[in-house]
Design a protein around this motif. Structure first.
Motif, mmCIF file in Angstrom:
data_model
loop_
_atom_site.group_PDB
_atom_site.id
_atom_site.type_symbol
_atom_site.label_atom_id
_atom_site.label_comp_id
_atom_site.label_asym_id
_atom_site.label_seq_id
_atom_site.Cartn_x
_atom_site.Cartn_y
_atom_site.Cartn_z
ATOM 1 N N LEU A 147 -82.357 44.997 -21.687
ATOM 2 C CA LEU A 147 -82.173 46.286 -22.353
ATOM 3 C C LEU A 147 -80.860 46.293 -23.126
ATOM 4 C CD1 LEU A 147 -83.314 49.146 -22.719
ATOM 5 C CD2 LEU A 147 -81.999 49.830 -20.709
ATOM 6 N N TRP A 148 -79.796 45.727 -22.544
ATOM 7 C CA TRP A 148 -78.500 45.688 -23.230
ATOM 8 C C TRP A 148 -78.586 44.848 -24.494
ATOM 9 C CZ3 TRP A 148 -75.178 41.694 -24.501
ATOM 10 C CH2 TRP A 148 -73.939 42.102 -24.977
ATOM 11 N N LYS A 149 -79.288 43.717 -24.426
ATOM 12 C CA LYS A 149 -79.425 42.861 -25.608
ATOM 13 C C LYS A 149 -80.176 43.588 -26.719
ATOM 14 C CE LYS A 149 -79.256 38.398 -23.305
ATOM 15 N NZ LYS A 149 -79.988 37.179 -22.957
ATOM 16 N N GLU A 150 -81.209 44.321 -26.367
ATOM 17 C CA GLU A 150 -81.973 45.059 -27.381
ATOM 18 C C GLU A 150 -81.127 46.174 -27.986
ATOM 19 O OE1 GLU A 150 -85.567 46.386 -25.607
ATOM 20 O OE2 GLU A 150 -86.277 44.355 -25.187
ATOM 21 N N GLU A 151 -80.358 46.878 -27.176
ATOM 22 C CA GLU A 151 -79.515 47.957 -27.694
ATOM 23 C C GLU A 151 -78.416 47.419 -28.594
ATOM 24 O OE1 GLU A 151 -78.003 50.135 -24.419
ATOM 25 O OE2 GLU A 151 -79.902 51.124 -23.981
ATOM 26 N N PHE A 152 -77.902 46.252 -28.286
ATOM 27 C CA PHE A 152 -76.834 45.662 -29.105
ATOM 28 C C PHE A 152 -77.309 45.433 -30.531
ATOM 29 C CE2 PHE A 152 -74.592 42.025 -30.891
ATOM 30 C CZ PHE A 152 -73.284 42.422 -30.729
ATOM 31 N N TRP A 153 -78.486 44.883 -30.706
ATOM 32 C CA TRP A 153 -78.965 44.572 -32.047
ATOM 33 C C TRP A 153 -79.438 45.813 -32.795
ATOM 34 C CZ3 TRP A 153 -77.181 40.329 -33.703
ATOM 35 C CH2 TRP A 153 -76.990 39.262 -32.847
ATOM 36 N N GLU A 154 -79.722 46.895 -32.088
ATOM 37 C CA GLU A 154 -80.152 48.118 -32.755
ATOM 38 C C GLU A 154 -78.974 48.922 -33.291
ATOM 39 O OE1 GLU A 154 -82.515 50.238 -29.969
ATOM 40 O OE2 GLU A 154 -84.165 48.808 -30.058
ATOM 41 N N PRO A 158 -76.062 49.543 -35.610
ATOM 42 C CA PRO A 158 -75.610 48.945 -36.873
ATOM 43 C C PRO A 158 -74.111 48.616 -36.885
ATOM 44 C CG PRO A 158 -76.111 51.271 -37.174
ATOM 45 C CD PRO A 158 -76.549 50.906 -35.791
ATOM 46 N N TRP A 159 -73.292 49.357 -36.142
ATOM 47 C CA TRP A 159 -71.862 49.067 -36.128
ATOM 48 C C TRP A 159 -71.573 47.756 -35.419
ATOM 49 C CZ3 TRP A 159 -68.596 51.212 -39.262
ATOM 50 C CH2 TRP A 159 -68.869 52.477 -39.760
ATOM 51 N N GLU A 160 -72.293 47.493 -34.335
ATOM 52 C CA GLU A 160 -72.113 46.228 -33.620
ATOM 53 C C GLU A 160 -72.573 45.061 -34.484
ATOM 54 O OE1 GLU A 160 -70.677 45.878 -30.720
ATOM 55 O OE2 GLU A 160 -70.520 47.993 -30.210
ATOM 56 N N LEU A 161 -73.694 45.218 -35.144
ATOM 57 C CA LEU A 161 -74.216 44.166 -36.003
ATOM 58 C C LEU A 161 -73.299 43.942 -37.201
ATOM 59 C CD1 LEU A 161 -76.537 42.225 -36.367
ATOM 60 C CD2 LEU A 161 -77.766 44.010 -37.605
ATOM 61 N N GLY A 162 -72.780 45.014 -37.780
ATOM 62 C CA GLY A 162 -71.851 44.888 -38.905
ATOM 63 C C GLY A 162 -70.574 44.179 -38.500
ATOM 64 N N GLY A 163 -70.061 44.491 -37.319
ATOM 65 C CA GLY A 163 -68.857 43.813 -36.834
ATOM 66 C C GLY A 163 -69.090 42.333 -36.630
ATOM 67 N N LEU A 164 -70.260 41.990 -36.113
ATOM 68 C CA LEU A 164 -70.607 40.592 -35.910
ATOM 69 C C LEU A 164 -70.706 39.863 -37.250
ATOM 70 C CD1 LEU A 164 -71.257 38.770 -33.501
ATOM 71 C CD2 LEU A 164 -73.665 39.272 -33.895
ATOM 72 N N ILE A 165 -71.246 40.514 -38.258
ATOM 73 C CA ILE A 165 -71.352 39.914 -39.590
ATOM 74 C C ILE A 165 -69.968 39.708 -40.194
ATOM 75 C CG2 ILE A 165 -72.128 40.367 -41.954
ATOM 76 C CD1 ILE A 165 -74.618 41.689 -40.712
ATOM 77 N N VAL A 166 -69.086 40.694 -40.061
ATOM 78 C CA VAL A 166 -67.726 40.573 -40.609
ATOM 79 C C VAL A 166 -66.974 39.430 -39.937
ATOM 80 C CG1 VAL A 166 -65.491 41.736 -40.743
ATOM 81 C CG2 VAL A 166 -67.560 42.952 -41.388
ATOM 82 N N ILE A 167 -67.066 39.331 -38.621
ATOM 83 C CA ILE A 167 -66.392 38.242 -37.912
ATOM 84 C C ILE A 167 -66.960 36.894 -38.348
ATOM 85 C CG2 ILE A 167 -66.103 37.193 -35.628
ATOM 86 C CD1 ILE A 167 -65.969 40.085 -34.520
ATOM 87 N N GLY A 168 -68.263 36.824 -38.502
ATOM 88 C CA GLY A 168 -68.893 35.581 -38.954
ATOM 89 C C GLY A 168 -68.461 35.195 -40.359
ATOM 90 N N LEU A 169 -68.410 36.157 -41.272
ATOM 91 C CA LEU A 169 -67.968 35.863 -42.644
ATOM 92 C C LEU A 169 -66.511 35.425 -42.680
ATOM 93 C CD1 LEU A 169 -69.673 38.702 -44.708
ATOM 94 C CD2 LEU A 169 -70.143 36.261 -44.792
ATOM 95 N N PHE A 170 -65.667 36.063 -41.883
ATOM 96 C CA PHE A 170 -64.263 35.677 -41.824
ATOM 97 C C PHE A 170 -64.117 34.236 -41.330
ATOM 98 C CE2 PHE A 170 -60.243 35.322 -39.480
ATOM 99 C CZ PHE A 170 -59.355 35.612 -40.507
ATOM 100 N N THR A 171 -64.863 33.895 -40.299
ATOM 101 C CA THR A 171 -64.791 32.545 -39.746
ATOM 102 C C THR A 171 -65.292 31.507 -40.750
ATOM 103 O OG1 THR A 171 -65.162 33.479 -37.546
ATOM 104 C CG2 THR A 171 -65.515 31.110 -37.797
ATOM 105 N N VAL A 172 -66.411 31.797 -41.403
ATOM 106 C CA VAL A 172 -66.962 30.859 -42.382
ATOM 107 C C VAL A 172 -66.008 30.699 -43.564
ATOM 108 C CG1 VAL A 172 -68.828 30.572 -44.069
ATOM 109 C CG2 VAL A 172 -69.352 31.207 -41.721
#
Length: 58
Positions: free
Chosen positions: A10-17, A19-33
């Motif tokens: 349930l926690w994994k499903e809520e995490f991906w739903e 948008p702020w958590e997903l956006g933060g993950l994308i920003v961290i990924g772009l910074f690293t790349v």
């Protein structure tokens, strides 16, 4: 034990739903790349175009 697995799924499903958590993950990924790309860029051009030594430098 089954309840723990249910909450974990349930926690994994809520995490991906969220948008702020997903956006933060994308920003961290772009910074690293981007950081890794700049390191690769510096190493690549440092090896391709080594600085020429002048007569004063020995």
């Amino acid at each position: 034990m089954g309840q723990v697995l249910f909450y974990k799924d349930l926690w994994k499903e809520e995490f991906w739903e969220n948008p702020w958590e997903l956006g933060g993950l994308i920003v961290i990924g772009l910074f690293t790349v981007t950081f890794l790309f700049f390191i690769l860029f510096a190493v690549l051009f440092g090896l391709l175009f080594p600085s020429e030594q002048t007569e004063n430098e020995e």
